[in-house]
Design a protein around this motif. Structure first.
Motif, PDB file in Angstrom:
ATOM      1  N   UNK A  49       0.678  -0.880  -0.401  1.00  0.00           N
ATOM      2  CA  UNK A  49      -0.405  -0.366   0.206  1.00  0.00           C
ATOM      3  C   UNK A  49       0.940   1.429  -0.394  1.00  0.00           C
ATOM      4  N   UNK A  50       2.325   0.692  -0.363  1.00  0.00           N
ATOM      5  CA  UNK A  50       3.265   2.073  -0.035  1.00  0.00           C
ATOM      6  C   UNK A  50       3.175   3.145   1.795  1.00  0.00           C
ATOM      7  N   UNK A  51       3.002   2.440   2.501  1.00  0.00           N
ATOM      8  CA  UNK A  51       2.809   3.097   3.674  1.00  0.00           C
ATOM      9  C   UNK A  51       1.490   3.658   4.127  1.00  0.00           C
ATOM     10  N   UNK A  52       0.170   3.776   3.594  1.00  0.00           N
ATOM     11  CA  UNK A  52      -0.549   4.446   3.839  1.00  0.00           C
ATOM     12  C   UNK A  52      -2.351   4.227   2.912  1.00  0.00           C
ATOM     13  N   UNK A  53      -2.852   4.774   3.194  1.00  0.00           N
ATOM     14  CA  UNK A  53      -4.308   4.580   2.132  1.00  0.00           C
ATOM     15  C   UNK A  53      -5.446   3.745   3.324  1.00  0.00           C
ATOM     16  N   UNK A  54      -6.727   4.087   3.085  1.00  0.00           N
ATOM     17  CA  UNK A  54      -7.687   3.593   4.005  1.00  0.00           C
ATOM     18  C   UNK A  54      -8.388   2.582   3.547  1.00  0.00           C
ATOM     19  N   UNK A  55      -8.577   1.687   4.126  1.00  0.00           N
ATOM     20  CA  UNK A  55      -8.569   0.016   4.354  1.00  0.00           C
ATOM     21  C   UNK A  55      -9.711  -0.214   5.265  1.00  0.00           C
ATOM     22  N   UNK A  56     -10.615  -1.516   4.185  1.00  0.00           N
ATOM     23  CA  UNK A  56     -11.507  -1.899   4.472  1.00  0.00           C
ATOM     24  C   UNK A  56     -11.678  -3.409   5.214  1.00  0.00           C
ATOM     25  N   UNK A  57     -11.666  -3.873   6.887  1.00  0.00           N
ATOM     26  CA  UNK A  57     -11.515  -4.744   7.313  1.00  0.00           C
ATOM     27  C   UNK A  57     -12.364  -5.129   7.735  1.00  0.00           C
ATOM     28  N   UNK A  58     -12.577  -6.784   6.951  1.00  0.00           N
ATOM     29  CA  UNK A  58     -13.828  -7.887   7.421  1.00  0.00           C
ATOM     30  C   UNK A  58     -13.297  -8.969   8.724  1.00  0.00           C
ATOM     31  N   UNK A  59     -14.324  -8.633   9.765  1.00  0.00           N
ATOM     32  CA  UNK A  59     -13.834  -9.382  10.600  1.00  0.00           C
ATOM     33  C   UNK A  59     -13.070  -8.443  11.773  1.00  0.00           C
ATOM     34  N   UNK A  60     -13.158  -7.781  12.182  1.00  0.00           N
ATOM     35  CA  UNK A  60     -11.929  -6.854  13.087  1.00  0.00           C
ATOM     36  C   UNK A  60     -11.650  -7.687  14.530  1.00  0.00           C
ATOM     37  N   UNK A  61     -13.309  -8.546  14.642  1.00  0.00           N
ATOM     38  CA  UNK A  61     -12.856  -9.255  16.161  1.00  0.00           C
ATOM     39  C   UNK A  61     -13.175  -8.540  17.081  1.00  0.00           C
ATOM     40  N   UNK A  62     -11.595  -8.292  17.996  1.00  0.00           N
ATOM     41  CA  UNK A  62     -11.263  -7.546  18.625  1.00  0.00           C
ATOM     42  C   UNK A  62     -10.766  -6.372  18.787  1.00  0.00           C
ATOM     43  N   UNK A  63     -10.204  -6.330  17.188  1.00  0.00           N
ATOM     44  CA  UNK A  63      -9.763  -4.908  17.178  1.00  0.00           C
ATOM     45  C   UNK A  63      -7.281  -5.474  16.806  1.00  0.00           C
ATOM     46  N   UNK A  64      -7.601  -6.560  17.302  1.00  0.00           N
ATOM     47  CA  UNK A  64      -5.365  -6.472  16.930  1.00  0.00           C
ATOM     48  C   UNK A  64      -5.144  -6.126  16.369  1.00  0.00           C
ATOM     49  N   UNK A  65      -5.601  -6.697  14.718  1.00  0.00           N
ATOM     50  CA  UNK A  65      -5.054  -6.367  13.051  1.00  0.00           C
ATOM     51  C   UNK A  65      -4.989  -5.042  13.361  1.00  0.00           C
TER      52      UNK A  65
END
Length: 208
Positions: free
Chosen positions: A40-56
């Motif tokens: 991603x070149x160190x920046x950008x907007x990402x959609x996280x599917x299945x965030x769970x507890x938020x670790x990632x």
């Protein structure tokens, strides 16, 4: 997503406990985060599917990525909100994936780590296609699924608090085919091993 109701209820019931169990970052996930951020070149907007507890999400944000946290489990979404994070209840099979913070602007990437295992095989291509449609051309995808044949139902917990998870397994050839058909260009599928006998196919791909 087409997660069966028992699986969703299992996560709802033990969201905090599950988040604590998963708090330690497996080495292979850390490696995939590093590669994803580099792509991603160190920046950008990402959609996280299945965030769970938020670790990632926390690790991605530490590296300069803006993350929209989502989960199909109300228990996880409430846990994230109680921790001070914005999070959305979202089913990627049926609901609008557009970013409410950036109307009309596609995501730079999709992060779906160890969650699409709960998507039924017949719905997997639809979910991948909808994620592709929500991503800009050249945007990046990380997705990881369990390696193996068929489907399985795993049970954990106790009689008072049972957990039942329906999971779909994949072989690399079929996984690559599903991704390509859905509009992704696969650059690499890595076999990653967590705990003994815990084998994952980790996808690095870009939006066609």
């Amino acid at each position: 997503m087409s997660t069966d109701l028992d699986t969703v209820r299992s996560y709802d019931t033990v969201a905090a406990e599950y988040a604590a169990e998963a708090a330690a970052m497996p080495a292979w996930v850390s490696t995939e985060i590093d590669a994803f951020v580099t792509e991603l070149g160190g920046s950008g907007r990402v959609l996280e599917i299945g965030s769970g507890g938020g670790r990632d999400a926390l690790e991605l944000e530490k590296r300069g990525i803006s993350v929209r946290r989502t989960d199909i489990s109300k228990g996880f979404v409430e846990l994230l909100r109680e921790s001070g994070f914005e999070a959305d209840l979202l089913d990627p099979l049926t609901e609008d994936l557009a970013d409410p913070q950036r109307p009309g602007t596609p995501y730079d990437g999709i992060w779906a780590c160890a969650c699409l295992i709960h998507v039924a095989r017949e719905d997997f291509g639809t979910v991948l296609g909808r994620l592709a449609e929500a991503t800009r051309t050249g945007g990046r995808l990380h997705a990881s699924v369990r390696e193996g044949e068929g489907e399985d139902v795993s049970t954990h917990g106790s009689a008072a608090a049972p957990r039942r998870y329906v999971e779909t397994y994949w072989r690399e050839f079929a996984l690559r085919s599903a991704l390509t058909d859905a509009g992704w260009i696969v650059s690499e599928v890595r076999l990653c091993v967590g705990k003994p006998h815990d084998r994952w196919l980790s996808v690095r791909a870009s939006r066609a």
